[in-house]
Design an enzyme around this catalytic site. Structure first.
Site, PDB file in Angstrom:
ATOM      1  N   ARG A  27       0.820  -1.207   0.000  1.00 49.58           N
ATOM      2  CA  ARG A  27       0.000   0.000   0.000  1.00 49.58           C
ATOM      3  C   ARG A  27       0.861   1.267   0.000  1.00 49.58           C
ATOM      4  O   ARG A  27       0.359   2.344  -0.283  1.00 49.58           O
ATOM      5  CB  ARG A  27      -0.912   0.013   1.240  1.00 49.58           C
ATOM      6  CG  ARG A  27      -1.913  -1.120   1.245  1.00 49.58           C
ATOM      7  CD  ARG A  27      -2.566  -1.265   2.604  1.00 49.58           C
ATOM      8  NE  ARG A  27      -3.462  -0.158   2.904  1.00 49.58           N
ATOM      9  CZ  ARG A  27      -4.722  -0.081   2.526  1.00 49.58           C
ATOM     10  NH1 ARG A  27      -5.245  -1.054   1.822  1.00 49.58           N
ATOM     11  NH2 ARG A  27      -5.470   0.950   2.850  1.00 49.58           N
ATOM     12  N   GLU A 494       6.076   5.949 -13.581  1.00 41.15           N
ATOM     13  CA  GLU A 494       5.825   5.667 -12.157  1.00 41.15           C
ATOM     14  C   GLU A 494       6.796   4.655 -11.568  1.00 41.15           C
ATOM     15  O   GLU A 494       7.076   4.685 -10.378  1.00 41.15           O
ATOM     16  CB  GLU A 494       4.368   5.276 -11.891  1.00 41.15           C
ATOM     17  CG  GLU A 494       3.976   3.891 -12.314  1.00 41.15           C
ATOM     18  CD  GLU A 494       2.543   3.536 -11.927  1.00 41.15           C
ATOM     19  OE1 GLU A 494       2.121   3.843 -10.803  1.00 41.15           O
ATOM     20  OE2 GLU A 494       1.840   2.943 -12.764  1.00 41.15           O
ATOM     21  N   LYS A 607      -0.425   2.031  -3.267  1.00 43.04           N
ATOM     22  CA  LYS A 607      -1.295   1.215  -4.113  1.00 43.04           C
ATOM     23  C   LYS A 607      -2.704   1.752  -4.097  1.00 43.04           C
ATOM     24  O   LYS A 607      -3.398   1.784  -5.105  1.00 43.04           O
ATOM     25  CB  LYS A 607      -1.270  -0.238  -3.621  1.00 43.04           C
ATOM     26  CG  LYS A 607      -2.184  -1.173  -4.410  1.00 43.04           C
ATOM     27  CD  LYS A 607      -1.710  -1.293  -5.842  1.00 43.04           C
ATOM     28  CE  LYS A 607      -2.573  -2.221  -6.682  1.00 43.04           C
ATOM     29  NZ  LYS A 607      -2.305  -2.003  -8.134  1.00 43.04           N
TER      30      LYS A 607
END
Ligand code: M6R
Length: 612
Positions: A27, A494, A607
C-alpha cells in the site's frame, strides 16, 4: 496509504502483527509501529523506515502479549518520523490508536484538548483521537466496556474526514474496539482469535471468514467474540463472508516481482473477467445490471470517472459507447470531476472505475453524482470495497489481488469488462448485430492471444536493456492507440522515474516536436486501421529529427527506418488497447529492473490512494 492490522487471541501477537504489516507493504508507507498489551500495560514500538526494521526492534524485546494493533504510515500530516508513526497513545498511556484516513478538523480538536490540559508529542492529526477518547471516557460515571465504546463513539462524532480506527485500552486489556468511515477495514474471524486489517489478503493465511464493516459501524472484539453496533450503538447482526481466494494467490508464485507475476496473469484475469458475461453464441449477461431499453434510451450522457490507469481504461470505453451505442460519453479524472460542477441529472449515468474500490477521489465523485440524482455504477476488483457499497449498481473485474503499485492486470480486465458491458448495452438498444458479433468473437479470443503475446517477448526485454539510460521517452498514438500511449507513459514514469509523456500523434507539430533531438526515444502504437498511414507520417517526422523509434503494431508495417518493431496479435480494433499495452508494461518493467529499482513499490506512491 496507511495500513492497519490487529490481533486478539492466544498466540504471541508480535509475529502475527509483523506478518500482517508485511502483507500490507504494497500500500506504500514510510514508517511502521505497533502496540502490544503486556501485562495490562502498553508496549509501543515504532520507527521511520521499513517493517523489517520494526521487526528487528520488536525482536530485541521479549514481548509475550497476545493482543496488539499495528500500522504502516504514509505521511500526510507531519514528516515521516518515529514520533509521527502510529500507534498514538493518549497522555496517560491508557488508550492506543491506529488510524487510516485524515482528521480534517484536527487543529480545532487539538485546541479544544489543549484547553483541557492535554499536550501533543507529534505533528499528526491522529494524536487527537486517543486523547479525545480519554477525554470522553473520563466523563463516564463507570469504567465499563460500554463506557469505553461510548467514548470511542463520541470521539468519532467529532471527527470530520475519513477514518478506520483500531483502539486498545489498558482499562480493558482483553478487548479491542474498531470503527470505520470512508477508509477500509475488515475483521477476520478465527477460532479463539480474531483479526483486523485494512484488506483481506493480510490475514488470508489465518482465516477465510471476514466481516465487512459499513461506514460508522463499530465492533468490540475479544478472543472468542465479535459484537457489532450501528451508529446509535444498537447491537447489529452481521453475516461473515467466506473468501474463496487461496492464500498463495496473494504471493509471488515464483516470479521475481508481483508486477511481473501480474503481467503474466493477464490471460487468466481476462478469462475470469469474461466469465459468464459472455459465452459463445449467446447474448451478453449482466444480471447485476438489470437495465431496460427505456432506461438506456433515457440516458442523455454517460460520465466515466476514475483516476490514473482506471481512467485510461475509461477512455477506451468512451470510444466504444459513442461508436457502438451512440451515447455521448465523457471521461473525467475523479479529482477534477468532484470540483468542476459537472452537469448531472437523473438522465445521467455515471460509471466509476477503481481497481481497489477505495480511491478517495473516485469515492467522493460517486457520492456527488448520487446526490445529484444520477444513476451510479461501480466497477471494481475488490468485493465489498467502499465504492461498491455506495453505488446503485456494481459489477466486478476478476483479476485477483493486484499487489504491485503499477496496475497491469486490473487495467486489461477493466477494458475487457467495459467492452462486454458496452455490447450488453448495445444488445439492449438493438444495435447492429454483425458488428457486435465480431467484437464478441474477438473478446473470447483475447485470453489466448494474450498468452501468445506473453510467450514471445524477449525482444522487448533486449530493447529495454539498450535504452534504459534514456532521460526522456515520448509515446504517440491516434484514436484508441493514444490510450495505450497514455497508459504506457504512466507505467514507465511511475516505476522507472524516467520522464515520459504521451501525445496524440496529430498534435506533434503543434508543439511537442520541438522536444525531439538526436536519439530521443519515441514509442508509437499503430493498430487503428484508418489511422495507420497518418501515424506513420508523424513517426517519419520524428525520425527526420534524429529520434529512435519503437513501434508496437498488429499490422505488417515494413519500414527500415524504424529502430524496432514489436508485432502483436491482431484483434478487433476496439479491443487492441488490451493487447498493445502488454509489451509496453514489460518494457517499463525491464527498464526499471535494469536500473536496479524496486518495481513493486516505487517511491512516493501508494497502491490505494485513500486520501485526497
Ligand atoms: O484503485 P484505483 O483503480 O482507483 O487506483 C487508481 C490509480 O491510483 C491507479 O490506477 C494508479 O494510477 C496506478 N498506480 C497506476 O499504475
Amino acid at each position: 496509504m496507511c495500513g492497519i492490522v490487529g490481533y486478539i487471541g492466544n498466540k504471541k501477537a508480535k509475529s502475527i502483527l509483523i506478518d500482517g504489516l508485511t502483507k500490507l507493504e504494497y500500500r506504500g508507507y514510510d514508517s511502521a509501529g505497533l502496540t502490544i498489551m503486556e501485562n495490562e500495560n502498553f508496549k509501543t514500538l515504532k520507527n521511520k523506515g521499513r517493517v523489517k526494521e520494526l521487526s528487528e526492534l520488536v525482536n530485541q524485546e521479549s514481548l509475550t502479549g497476545t493482543i496488539g494493533i499495528a500500522h504502516t504510515r504514509w505521511a500526510t500530516h507531519g514528516k515521516p518520523s518515529s514520533e509521527n508513526s502510529h500507534p498514538h497513545n493518549d497522555n496517560s498511556n491508557t488508550f492506543s490508536v491506529v488510524h487510516n484516513g485524515i482528521v480534517e478538523n484536527h487543529i480545532e480538536l487539538k485546541n479544544f484538548l489543549k484547553d483541557h490540559d492535554y499536550h501533543f508529542l507529534s505533528e499528526t492529526d491522529t494524536e487527537v483521537i486517543p486523547n479525545l477518547i480519554h477525554y470522553y471516557f473520563a466523563q463516564e460515571e463507570n469504567e465499563t466496556k460500554e463506557a469505553f465504546l461510548k467514548a470511542v463513539h463520541q470521539t468519532c462524532h467529532h471527527l470530520k474526514g475519513s477514518f478506520a480506527i483500531g483502539v486498545l485500552s489498558t482499562h480493558f486489556p482483553d478487548i479491542m474496539i474498531v470503527v470505520r468511515k470512508d477508509s477500509p477495514l475488515v475483521i477476520g474471524k478465527g477460532d479463539g482469535e480474531n483479526f483486523i486489517s485494512s484488506d483481506i489478503p493480510a490475514y488470508l493465511a489465518f482465516t477465510r471468514n471476514f466481516y465487512l464493516l459499513k461506514d460508522n459501524e463499530f465492533a468490540i472484539l475479544s478472543k472468542e467474540n465479535i459484537a457489532f453496533y450501528d451508529d446509535n450503538l444498537h447491537p447489529l447482526t452481521k453475516e461473515s463472508k467466506k473468501i474463496e481466494w487461496n492464500a498463495t494467490s496473494a504471493e509471488k508464485n515464483g516470479y521475481e516481482d508481483f508486477m511481473l507475476k501480474e503481467i503474466y496473469e493477464q490471460p487468466t484475469a481476462i478469462r475470469e473477467t469474461i466469465g459468464s458475461h459472455l459465452m459463445a453464441g449467446q447474448s451478453c449477461r449482466f444480471d447485476e445490471l438489470p437495465f431496460t431499453k427505456d432506461f438506456l434510451n433515457s440516458i442523455q450522457k454517460i460520465y466515466i470517472v476514475a483516476c490514473g490507469t482506471a481512467m485510461h481504461a475509461g477512455l477506451t470505453a468512451k470510444t466504444m459507447l459513442e461508436n457502438i451505442c451512440e451515447i455521448p460519453t465523457e471521461v473525467d479524472i475523479a479529482s477534477e470531476f468532484r470540483y468542476r460542477k459537472p452537469l448531472i441529472n437523473k438522465n445521467t449515468l455515471c460509471i466509476f472505475i477503481s481497481q481497489s474500490g477505495e480511491t478517495a477521489d473516485t469515492l467522493a465523485a460517486l457520492k456527488l453524482a448520487k446526490s445529484k440524482g444520477a444513476t451510479t455504477l461501480a466497477i471494481s476488483n475488490v468485493e465489498g470495497s467502499s465504492i461498491t457499497r455506495e453505488a446503485d449498481f456494481v459489477t466486478y473485474t476478476h483479476a485477483g489481488p493486484e499487489i504491485a503499485v503499477a496496475s497491469t492486470k486490473a487495467y486489461t480486465s477493466q477494458i475487457t469488462l467495459l467492452a462486454i458491458m458496452v455490447l450488453y448495452f448495445a444488445e439492449i438498444l438493438e444495435k447492429n448485430t454483425s458488428t457486435l458479433q465480431d467484437i464478441k468473437n474477438s473478446i473470447l479470443e483475447l485470453p489466448t492471444k494474450a498468452e501468445q503475446l506473453l510467450s514471445n517477448l524477449t525482444e522487448i526485454k533486449n530493447f529495454a536493456k539498450e535504452v534504459y539510460q534514456n532521460k526522456d521517452v515520448f509515446f504517440l498514438g491516434r484514436g484508441l492507440d493514444y490510450n495505450t500511449a497514455a497508459e504506457s507513459s504512466l507505467k514507465l514514469k511511475e516505476i522507472s522515474y524516467i520522464h515520459s509523456e504521451a501525445f496524440f500523434s496529430g498534435e506533434l507539430k503543434h508543439g511537442p516536436i520541438a522536444l525531439i533531438e538526436n536519439d530521443t526515444l519515441v514509442v508509437s502504437i499503430l493498430t487503428v486501421p484508418d489511422l495507420i498511414e497518418k501515424s506513420i507520417s508523424n513517426i517519419q517526422e520524428v525520425i527526420t529529427r534524429g529520434a529512435k523509434t519503437l513501434i508496437i503494431t498488429d499490422k505488417n508495417v515494413e519500414n527500415t527506418n524504424f529502430t524496432k518493431i514489436i508485432k502483436i496479435p491482431e484483434t478487433n480494433h476496439f479491443l487492441s488497447p488490451i493487447l498493445s499495452i502488454i509489451p509496453l508494461q514489460l518494457f517499463a518493467y525491464y527498464i526499471t529492473k535494469q536500473k536496479g529499482l524496486d518495481v513493486d513499490k516505487p517511491r512516493n506512491l501508494a497502491k490505494s490512494v485513500t486520501v485526497e
